[in-house]
Design a protein around this motif. Structure first.
Motif, PDB file in Angstrom:
ATOM      1  N   GLY A   1      -5.824  32.226   0.487  1.00 34.59           N
ATOM      2  CA  GLY A   1      -5.169  33.521   0.563  1.00 34.59           C
ATOM      3  C   GLY A   1      -3.775  33.463   1.151  1.00 34.59           C
ATOM      4  N   GLY A   2      -3.160  32.290   0.963  1.00 33.17           N
ATOM      5  CA  GLY A   2      -1.802  32.152   1.476  1.00 33.17           C
ATOM      6  C   GLY A   2      -1.740  31.770   2.947  1.00 33.17           C
ATOM      7  N   ASN A   3      -2.905  31.531   3.532  1.00 31.12           N
ATOM      8  CA  ASN A   3      -2.904  31.169   4.957  1.00 31.12           C
ATOM      9  C   ASN A   3      -2.721  29.679   5.193  1.00 31.12           C
ATOM     10  N   ALA A   4      -2.639  28.911   4.111  1.00 35.68           N
ATOM     11  CA  ALA A   4      -2.413  27.473   4.277  1.00 35.68           C
ATOM     12  C   ALA A   4      -1.738  26.960   3.005  1.00 35.68           C
ATOM     13  N   GLN A   5      -1.154  25.775   3.125  1.00 32.91           N
ATOM     14  CA  GLN A   5      -0.583  25.100   1.957  1.00 32.91           C
ATOM     15  C   GLN A   5      -1.325  23.789   1.778  1.00 32.91           C
ATOM     16  N   ARG A   6      -1.630  23.430   0.544  1.00 35.04           N
ATOM     17  CA  ARG A   6      -2.365  22.191   0.266  1.00 35.04           C
ATOM     18  C   ARG A   6      -1.441  21.163  -0.361  1.00 35.04           C
ATOM     19  N   PHE A   7      -1.546  19.915   0.115  1.00 34.24           N
ATOM     20  CA  PHE A   7      -0.794  18.802  -0.440  1.00 34.24           C
ATOM     21  C   PHE A   7      -1.799  17.721  -0.829  1.00 34.24           C
ATOM     22  N   ASP A   8      -1.975  17.466  -2.092  1.00 34.90           N
ATOM     23  CA  ASP A   8      -2.849  16.363  -2.522  1.00 34.90           C
ATOM     24  C   ASP A   8      -2.037  15.078  -2.423  1.00 34.90           C
ATOM     25  N   LEU A   9      -2.484  14.145  -1.593  1.00 34.12           N
ATOM     26  CA  LEU A   9      -1.645  12.965  -1.307  1.00 34.12           C
ATOM     27  C   LEU A   9      -2.023  11.764  -2.147  1.00 34.12           C
TER      28      LEU A   9
ATOM     29  N   GLY B   1       0.822  -1.207   0.000  1.00 39.27           N
ATOM     30  CA  GLY B   1       0.000   0.000   0.000  1.00 39.27           C
ATOM     31  C   GLY B   1       0.853   1.252   0.000  1.00 39.27           C
ATOM     32  N   THR B   2       0.304   2.307   0.540  1.00 42.82           N
ATOM     33  CA  THR B   2       0.940   3.625   0.494  1.00 42.82           C
ATOM     34  C   THR B   2       1.131   4.170   1.902  1.00 42.82           C
ATOM     35  N   VAL B   3       2.267   4.818   2.111  1.00 42.33           N
ATOM     36  CA  VAL B   3       2.512   5.469   3.407  1.00 42.33           C
ATOM     37  C   VAL B   3       2.056   6.927   3.323  1.00 42.33           C
ATOM     38  N   ILE B   4       1.338   7.371   4.332  1.00 41.83           N
ATOM     39  CA  ILE B   4       0.915   8.770   4.417  1.00 41.83           C
ATOM     40  C   ILE B   4       1.830   9.454   5.428  1.00 41.83           C
ATOM     41  N   GLU B   5       2.531  10.489   4.971  1.00 43.21           N
ATOM     42  CA  GLU B   5       3.362  11.218   5.927  1.00 43.21           C
ATOM     43  C   GLU B   5       3.439  12.679   5.527  1.00 43.21           C
ATOM     44  N   ALA B   6       3.755  13.498   6.524  1.00 44.61           N
ATOM     45  CA  ALA B   6       3.801  14.938   6.274  1.00 44.61           C
ATOM     46  C   ALA B   6       4.801  15.212   5.153  1.00 44.61           C
ATOM     47  N   PRO B   7       4.325  15.839   4.073  1.00 44.19           N
ATOM     48  CA  PRO B   7       5.235  16.081   2.950  1.00 44.19           C
ATOM     49  C   PRO B   7       6.324  17.083   3.347  1.00 44.19           C
ATOM     50  N   THR B   8       7.449  16.957   2.711  1.00 43.29           N
ATOM     51  CA  THR B   8       8.486  17.988   2.868  1.00 43.29           C
ATOM     52  C   THR B   8       8.302  18.978   1.714  1.00 43.29           C
ATOM     53  N   GLY B   9       8.932  20.097   1.795  1.00 41.70           N
ATOM     54  CA  GLY B   9       8.850  21.076   0.705  1.00 41.70           C
ATOM     55  C   GLY B   9       7.567  21.881   0.776  1.00 41.70           C
ATOM     56  N   GLU B  10       7.418  22.680  -0.252  1.00 37.12           N
ATOM     57  CA  GLU B  10       6.300  23.622  -0.284  1.00 37.12           C
ATOM     58  C   GLU B  10       5.048  22.963  -0.863  1.00 37.12           C
ATOM     59  N   GLY B  11       3.897  23.261  -0.295  1.00 38.68           N
ATOM     60  CA  GLY B  11       2.647  22.848  -0.893  1.00 38.68           C
ATOM     61  C   GLY B  11       2.091  23.953  -1.765  1.00 38.68           C
ATOM     62  N   ARG B  12       0.847  23.740  -2.228  1.00 35.44           N
ATOM     63  CA  ARG B  12       0.197  24.755  -3.065  1.00 35.44           C
ATOM     64  C   ARG B  12      -0.482  25.775  -2.150  1.00 35.44           C
ATOM     65  N   PRO B  13      -0.121  27.056  -2.247  1.00 34.50           N
ATOM     66  CA  PRO B  13      -0.747  28.056  -1.367  1.00 34.50           C
ATOM     67  C   PRO B  13      -2.259  28.115  -1.608  1.00 34.50           C
ATOM     68  N   ILE B  14      -3.037  28.080  -0.544  1.00 31.19           N
ATOM     69  CA  ILE B  14      -4.500  28.208  -0.638  1.00 31.19           C
ATOM     70  C   ILE B  14      -4.967  29.168   0.456  1.00 31.19           C
TER      71      ILE B  14
ATOM     72  N   GLY C   1       4.813   7.416  14.541  1.00 30.18           N
ATOM     73  CA  GLY C   1       3.851   8.151  15.375  1.00 30.18           C
ATOM     74  C   GLY C   1       3.047   9.146  14.576  1.00 30.18           C
ATOM     75  N   ARG C   2       3.626   9.630  13.480  1.00 28.90           N
ATOM     76  CA  ARG C   2       2.922  10.605  12.647  1.00 28.90           C
ATOM     77  C   ARG C   2       2.498  10.015  11.311  1.00 28.90           C
ATOM     78  N   GLN C   3       3.054   8.868  10.964  1.00 28.76           N
ATOM     79  CA  GLN C   3       2.733   8.257   9.680  1.00 28.76           C
ATOM     80  C   GLN C   3       1.381   7.551   9.722  1.00 28.76           C
ATOM     81  N   GLY C   4       0.755   7.479   8.555  1.00 25.36           N
ATOM     82  CA  GLY C   4      -0.433   6.654   8.373  1.00 25.36           C
ATOM     83  C   GLY C   4      -0.183   5.712   7.202  1.00 25.36           C
ATOM     84  N   VAL C   5      -1.111   4.820   6.977  1.00 19.74           N
ATOM     85  CA  VAL C   5      -0.986   3.906   5.844  1.00 19.74           C
ATOM     86  C   VAL C   5      -2.314   3.760   5.116  1.00 19.74           C
ATOM     87  N   VAL C   6      -2.198   3.508   3.817  1.00 19.35           N
ATOM     88  CA  VAL C   6      -3.351   3.075   3.018  1.00 19.35           C
ATOM     89  C   VAL C   6      -3.060   1.643   2.604  1.00 19.35           C
ATOM     90  N   LEU C   7      -3.813   0.693   3.151  1.00 18.37           N
ATOM     91  CA  LEU C   7      -3.652  -0.709   2.751  1.00 18.37           C
ATOM     92  C   LEU C   7      -4.337  -0.877   1.401  1.00 18.37           C
TER      93      LEU C   7
END
Ligand SMILES: NC(=O)N[C@@H](O)C(=O)O
Ligand code: NI
Length: 171
Positions: free
Chosen positions: A41-49, A26-39, A123-129
């Motif tokens: 009004g720039g108050n958040a970054q979006r990461f499509d996983l 399956g797939t591991v879900i973890e906090a991405p590194t690097g920049e996400g897409r600003p959304i 502790g921070r990772q998730g998984v998609v089986l």
């Protein structure tokens, strides 16, 4: 000595979870590194996983559940595995909570613990089986809440197999 004697039981030592090692399951879900897409009004970054959680087979629909898990005691016996053939199953900890994942590739049911792979999250990772991946039910290392996303609909999609040669898992 028969197959069920403890002496033949394999001890699985869970390895740290990585995307590469977990790829067959399956797939591991973890906090991405690097920049996400600003959304926003720039108050958040979006990461499509993950664009397709494979939850709609045979009229299925997504189900969002919460598992309030107790901490398991380790080494933990591994004698029963399950699979959800029609859909994926995602586990994401709410807060910093580790869990152990015991898996076998989709396909023929495993018969021995020696055919299994085991991983422990940071502790921070998730998984998609992936659909059909054989797995042990959630083994929380730290008690707490886990968000679960799975397929719902059209009966119970859960095949169980009992291992002829059981084992135990440690981390
Ligand atoms: N029983 C249930 O919903 N949980 C299992 O599918 C699991 O993998 O933990
Ligand atoms: Ni499951």
């Amino acid at each position: 000595m028969n197959d069920f004697s403890p002496a033949s039981a394999a001890l699985l030592v869970a390895q740290p979870l990585t995307s590469h090692a977990f790829a067959p399951y399956g797939t591991v879900i973890e906090a991405p590194t690097g920049e996400g897409r600003p959304i926003n009004g720039g108050n958040a970054q979006r990461f499509d996983l993950l664009g397709d959680l494979q939850l709609d087979a045979e009229g299925g629909r997504p189900m969002l559940a919460l598992f309030r898990a107790q901490a398991r005691r380790f080494p933990h016996e591994v004698s029963e595995m399950e699979r959800h053939a029609l859909g994926s199953q995602t586990f994401v900890p709410l807060g910093d909570r580790r869990f152990v994942i015991v898996v076998a590739r989709a396909g023929e049911a495993p018969t021995s613990a020696q055919q299994l792979a085991a991983f422990v999250t940071d502790g921070r990772q998730g998984v998609v089986l992936a659909p059909g991946t054989w797995h042990h039910a959630l083994l929380a290392v730290d008690a707490g809440d886990f968000v679960v996303i799975e397929r719902a609909g059209g009966g119970v999609d859960c095949d169980v197999c009992l291992l002829r040669q059981s084992g135990s898992v440690q981390f």
